[in-house]
Design a protein around this motif. Structure first.
Motif, PDB file in Angstrom:
ATOM      1  N   TYR A  42       0.837  -1.203   0.000  1.00  0.00           N
ATOM      2  CA  TYR A  42       0.000   0.000   0.000  1.00  0.00           C
ATOM      3  C   TYR A  42       0.877   1.260   0.000  1.00  0.00           C
ATOM      4  CZ  TYR A  42      -2.949   3.688   1.921  1.00  0.00           C
ATOM      5  OH  TYR A  42      -3.583   4.881   2.137  1.00  0.00           O
ATOM      6  N   ALA A  43       1.916   1.254   0.840  1.00  0.00           N
ATOM      7  CA  ALA A  43       2.814   2.411   0.910  1.00  0.00           C
ATOM      8  C   ALA A  43       3.513   2.632  -0.433  1.00  0.00           C
ATOM      9  CB  ALA A  43       3.841   2.201   2.016  1.00  0.00           C
ATOM     10  N   SER A  44       3.862   1.559  -1.129  1.00  0.00           N
ATOM     11  CA  SER A  44       4.499   1.691  -2.449  1.00  0.00           C
ATOM     12  C   SER A  44       3.554   2.383  -3.418  1.00  0.00           C
ATOM     13  CB  SER A  44       4.873   0.327  -3.035  1.00  0.00           C
ATOM     14  OG  SER A  44       5.645  -0.378  -2.119  1.00  0.00           O
ATOM     15  N   LEU A  45       2.294   1.987  -3.387  1.00  0.00           N
ATOM     16  CA  LEU A  45       1.299   2.613  -4.266  1.00  0.00           C
ATOM     17  C   LEU A  45       1.168   4.099  -3.934  1.00  0.00           C
ATOM     18  CD1 LEU A  45      -1.633   0.003  -4.292  1.00  0.00           C
ATOM     19  CD2 LEU A  45      -0.193   0.607  -6.240  1.00  0.00           C
ATOM     20  N   GLN A  46       1.086   4.392  -2.639  1.00  0.00           N
ATOM     21  CA  GLN A  46       0.919   5.780  -2.194  1.00  0.00           C
ATOM     22  C   GLN A  46       2.086   6.654  -2.631  1.00  0.00           C
ATOM     23  OE1 GLN A  46      -2.318   5.769  -1.436  1.00  0.00           O
ATOM     24  NE2 GLN A  46      -1.869   7.224   0.188  1.00  0.00           N
ATOM     25  N   ASN A  47       3.272   6.040  -2.693  1.00  0.00           N
ATOM     26  CA  ASN A  47       4.475   6.807  -3.042  1.00  0.00           C
ATOM     27  C   ASN A  47       4.867   6.659  -4.509  1.00  0.00           C
ATOM     28  OD1 ASN A  47       5.745   8.005  -0.402  1.00  0.00           O
ATOM     29  ND2 ASN A  47       4.965   5.987   0.141  1.00  0.00           N
ATOM     30  N   ASN A  48       3.940   6.128  -5.300  1.00  0.00           N
ATOM     31  CA  ASN A  48       4.187   5.927  -6.730  1.00  0.00           C
ATOM     32  C   ASN A  48       5.457   5.147  -7.021  1.00  0.00           C
ATOM     33  OD1 ASN A  48       1.916   7.217  -7.852  1.00  0.00           O
ATOM     34  ND2 ASN A  48       2.830   9.199  -7.280  1.00  0.00           N
ATOM     35  N   ILE A  49       5.724   4.148  -6.209  1.00  0.00           N
ATOM     36  CA  ILE A  49       6.915   3.315  -6.441  1.00  0.00           C
ATOM     37  C   ILE A  49       6.458   2.061  -7.193  1.00  0.00           C
ATOM     38  CG2 ILE A  49       8.768   1.990  -5.349  1.00  0.00           C
ATOM     39  CD1 ILE A  49       8.568   3.912  -2.949  1.00  0.00           C
ATOM     40  N   ASP A  50       7.151   1.763  -8.287  1.00  0.00           N
ATOM     41  CA  ASP A  50       6.787   0.591  -9.088  1.00  0.00           C
ATOM     42  C   ASP A  50       7.336  -0.673  -8.411  1.00  0.00           C
ATOM     43  OD1 ASP A  50       5.752  -0.206 -11.896  1.00  0.00           O
ATOM     44  OD2 ASP A  50       7.634  -1.335 -11.636  1.00  0.00           O
ATOM     45  N   ILE A  51       6.660  -1.817  -8.660  1.00  0.00           N
ATOM     46  CA  ILE A  51       7.108  -3.054  -8.008  1.00  0.00           C
ATOM     47  C   ILE A  51       8.520  -3.476  -8.443  1.00  0.00           C
ATOM     48  CG2 ILE A  51       4.875  -4.079  -7.387  1.00  0.00           C
ATOM     49  CD1 ILE A  51       5.016  -5.760  -9.904  1.00  0.00           C
ATOM     50  N   SER A  52       9.007  -2.908  -9.566  1.00  0.00           N
ATOM     51  CA  SER A  52      10.367  -3.256 -10.018  1.00  0.00           C
ATOM     52  C   SER A  52      11.431  -2.457  -9.253  1.00  0.00           C
ATOM     53  CB  SER A  52      10.495  -2.973 -11.508  1.00  0.00           C
ATOM     54  OG  SER A  52      10.282  -1.594 -11.743  1.00  0.00           O
ATOM     55  N   GLU A  53      11.021  -1.400  -8.553  1.00  0.00           N
ATOM     56  CA  GLU A  53      11.991  -0.547  -7.851  1.00  0.00           C
ATOM     57  C   GLU A  53      12.267  -1.106  -6.447  1.00  0.00           C
ATOM     58  OE1 GLU A  53      11.528   3.860  -9.357  1.00  0.00           O
ATOM     59  OE2 GLU A  53       9.551   3.087  -8.789  1.00  0.00           O
ATOM     60  N   GLU A  54      12.981  -2.220  -6.434  1.00  0.00           N
ATOM     61  CA  GLU A  54      13.151  -2.967  -5.190  1.00  0.00           C
ATOM     62  C   GLU A  54      13.839  -2.181  -4.074  1.00  0.00           C
ATOM     63  OE1 GLU A  54      14.587  -6.920  -5.710  1.00  0.00           O
ATOM     64  OE2 GLU A  54      13.007  -7.405  -7.148  1.00  0.00           O
ATOM     65  N   GLU A  55      14.894  -1.422  -4.474  1.00  0.00           N
ATOM     66  CA  GLU A  55      15.630  -0.689  -3.434  1.00  0.00           C
ATOM     67  C   GLU A  55      14.755   0.343  -2.735  1.00  0.00           C
ATOM     68  OE1 GLU A  55      19.373   0.765  -4.945  1.00  0.00           O
ATOM     69  OE2 GLU A  55      19.941  -1.316  -5.395  1.00  0.00           O
ATOM     70  N   LYS A  56      13.918   0.998  -3.536  1.00  0.00           N
ATOM     71  CA  LYS A  56      13.027   2.010  -2.953  1.00  0.00           C
ATOM     72  C   LYS A  56      12.017   1.360  -2.003  1.00  0.00           C
ATOM     73  CE  LYS A  56      13.101   5.608  -6.490  1.00  0.00           C
ATOM     74  NZ  LYS A  56      12.318   6.298  -7.528  1.00  0.00           N
ATOM     75  N   ILE A  57      11.553   0.182  -2.377  1.00  0.00           N
ATOM     76  CA  ILE A  57      10.584  -0.515  -1.524  1.00  0.00           C
ATOM     77  C   ILE A  57      11.242  -0.927  -0.201  1.00  0.00           C
ATOM     78  CG2 ILE A  57       9.093  -2.571  -1.332  1.00  0.00           C
ATOM     79  CD1 ILE A  57       8.657  -2.314  -4.407  1.00  0.00           C
ATOM     80  N   VAL A  58      12.487  -1.380  -0.299  1.00  0.00           N
ATOM     81  CA  VAL A  58      13.228  -1.780   0.906  1.00  0.00           C
ATOM     82  C   VAL A  58      13.437  -0.558   1.812  1.00  0.00           C
ATOM     83  CG1 VAL A  58      15.463  -2.655   1.749  1.00  0.00           C
ATOM     84  CG2 VAL A  58      14.325  -3.771  -0.187  1.00  0.00           C
ATOM     85  N   GLU A  59      13.806   0.577   1.212  1.00  0.00           N
ATOM     86  CA  GLU A  59      13.976   1.826   1.969  1.00  0.00           C
ATOM     87  C   GLU A  59      12.683   2.204   2.690  1.00  0.00           C
ATOM     88  OE1 GLU A  59      16.438   3.933   3.236  1.00  0.00           O
ATOM     89  OE2 GLU A  59      17.362   2.198   2.275  1.00  0.00           O
ATOM     90  N   LEU A  60      11.594   2.073   1.945  1.00  0.00           N
ATOM     91  CA  LEU A  60      10.266   2.395   2.479  1.00  0.00           C
ATOM     92  C   LEU A  60       9.987   1.541   3.723  1.00  0.00           C
ATOM     93  CD1 LEU A  60       7.914   4.172   1.441  1.00  0.00           C
ATOM     94  CD2 LEU A  60       7.022   2.181   0.275  1.00  0.00           C
ATOM     95  N   ALA A  61      10.307   0.257   3.616  1.00  0.00           N
ATOM     96  CA  ALA A  61      10.052  -0.661   4.734  1.00  0.00           C
ATOM     97  C   ALA A  61      10.911  -0.295   5.946  1.00  0.00           C
ATOM     98  CB  ALA A  61      10.320  -2.098   4.308  1.00  0.00           C
ATOM     99  N   LYS A  62      12.165   0.125   5.676  1.00  0.00           N
ATOM    100  CA  LYS A  62      13.068   0.497   6.778  1.00  0.00           C
ATOM    101  C   LYS A  62      12.499   1.672   7.557  1.00  0.00           C
ATOM    102  CE  LYS A  62      17.506  -1.053   4.985  1.00  0.00           C
ATOM    103  NZ  LYS A  62      18.624  -0.637   4.125  1.00  0.00           N
ATOM    104  N   ASN A  63      11.783   2.548   6.858  1.00  0.00           N
ATOM    105  CA  ASN A  63      11.230   3.745   7.511  1.00  0.00           C
ATOM    106  C   ASN A  63       9.771   3.580   7.928  1.00  0.00           C
ATOM    107  OD1 ASN A  63      13.621   5.311   7.189  1.00  0.00           O
ATOM    108  ND2 ASN A  63      13.164   5.423   5.007  1.00  0.00           N
ATOM    109  N   SER A  64       9.298   2.339   7.927  1.00  0.00           N
ATOM    110  CA  SER A  64       7.893   2.118   8.265  1.00  0.00           C
ATOM    111  C   SER A  64       7.748   1.519   9.657  1.00  0.00           C
ATOM    112  CB  SER A  64       7.254   1.154   7.259  1.00  0.00           C
ATOM    113  OG  SER A  64       7.259   1.730   5.978  1.00  0.00           O
ATOM    114  N   LYS A  65       6.721   2.005  10.348  1.00  0.00           N
ATOM    115  CA  LYS A  65       6.413   1.425  11.656  1.00  0.00           C
ATOM    116  C   LYS A  65       5.038   0.785  11.515  1.00  0.00           C
ATOM    117  CE  LYS A  65       6.341   2.675  16.538  1.00  0.00           C
ATOM    118  NZ  LYS A  65       5.079   1.989  16.809  1.00  0.00           N
ATOM    119  N   ILE A  66       4.981  -0.509  11.742  1.00  0.00           N
ATOM    120  CA  ILE A  66       3.696  -1.204  11.619  1.00  0.00           C
ATOM    121  C   ILE A  66       3.254  -1.656  13.009  1.00  0.00           C
ATOM    122  CG2 ILE A  66       2.477  -3.157  10.542  1.00  0.00           C
ATOM    123  CD1 ILE A  66       4.675  -3.073   8.329  1.00  0.00           C
TER     124      ILE A  66
END
Ligand code: DC
Length: 215
Positions: A42-66
């Motif tokens: 969901y956060a990837s969609l919100q930030n317009n990150i494509d599923i191929s942009e793995e590094e950005k998704i990993v960064e996003l997860a590092k900065n996420s609190k669930i």
């Protein structure tokens, strides 16, 4: 460490519903690991990150609190329980969950969440990767027809208009992808108790598990 009840199984096998009920009945902390992968999707969609942009998704997860509070899922303090169940998220969550570095981050979070409490945790790799030494291990299953029907009914109750065909296709694709991941693939381990819920009610599955676990 407290006691750990680990449940794995494919989409629609009933693990979420069953785990939630057991958590209440047996006073366990419930951790829905699929919701965590969904939160990052969901956060990837919100930030317009494509599923191929793995590094950005990993960064996003590092900065996420669930967090899970009162049966709701929070991402960085915001309740996203409804948003993570949309078809948009459901379509991309399985490929996103194949990103190995993302899995490492979420597995760490999952182990930390368990802390010293007695927990019931469900997902795809709980009995194999997150807690291979869990006190109780279960593999919940059901036929693809039954699983698609269950999701179809759930969606209808929530007012979501998705055809049975689309749900079945999505579940089949996710089954395949979830069973063929490089890391954390859905596997039925030899030491897990296998429950086929195709012809069982939710209460019957709950009773079966409740009779086995001593927590
Ligand atoms: O349980 P669910 O349908 O909400 O899970 C969503 C997706 O997340 C699922 O297709 C696979 C992935 N997942 C995973 O890879 N590992 C887990 N422990 C839980 C879910």
């Amino acid at each position: 460490m407290g006691k750990v009840v680990a449940i794995d199984g494919p989409a629609g096998s009933g693990k979420g519903t069953v785990a939630k009920i057991l958590a209440e009945k047996c006073n366990l902390v419930y951790i829905d690991t699929g919701a965590m992968y969904r939160a990052i999707a969901y956060a990837s969609l919100q930030n317009n990150i494509d599923i191929s942009e793995e590094e950005k998704i990993v960064e996003l997860a590092k900065n996420s609190k669930i967090d899970f509070i009162d049966g709701k899922t929070y991402l960085n303090g915001i309740d996203i329980s409804k948003e993570i169940r949309t078809m948009e998220v459901t379509r991309i969550v399985s490929p996103i969950s194949s990103i190995v570095k993302l899995r490492e981050i979420l597995v760490d979070m999952q182990r930390n969440m368990a802390g010293n409490s007695n927990v019931i945790m469900e997902g795809r790799d709980i009995t194999t990767v997150v807690f291979p030494n869990a006190d109780y291990k279960f593999y919940l299953d059901a036929s693809i027809e039954e699983r698609a029907n269950r999701r179809y009914k759930e969606n209808k109750e929530k007012g979501m208009d998705v055809s049975l065909e689309e749900i079945k296709e999505n579940i089949s694709k996710r089954d395949y992808n979830d069973m063929h991941k490089e890391v954390g693939s859905l596997t039925r381990t030899a030491d897990s108790i296998y429950i086929d819920s195709t012809n069982l009610t939710i209460d019957e599955v709950v009773e079966k598990i409740k009779n086995i676990i001593e927590v």
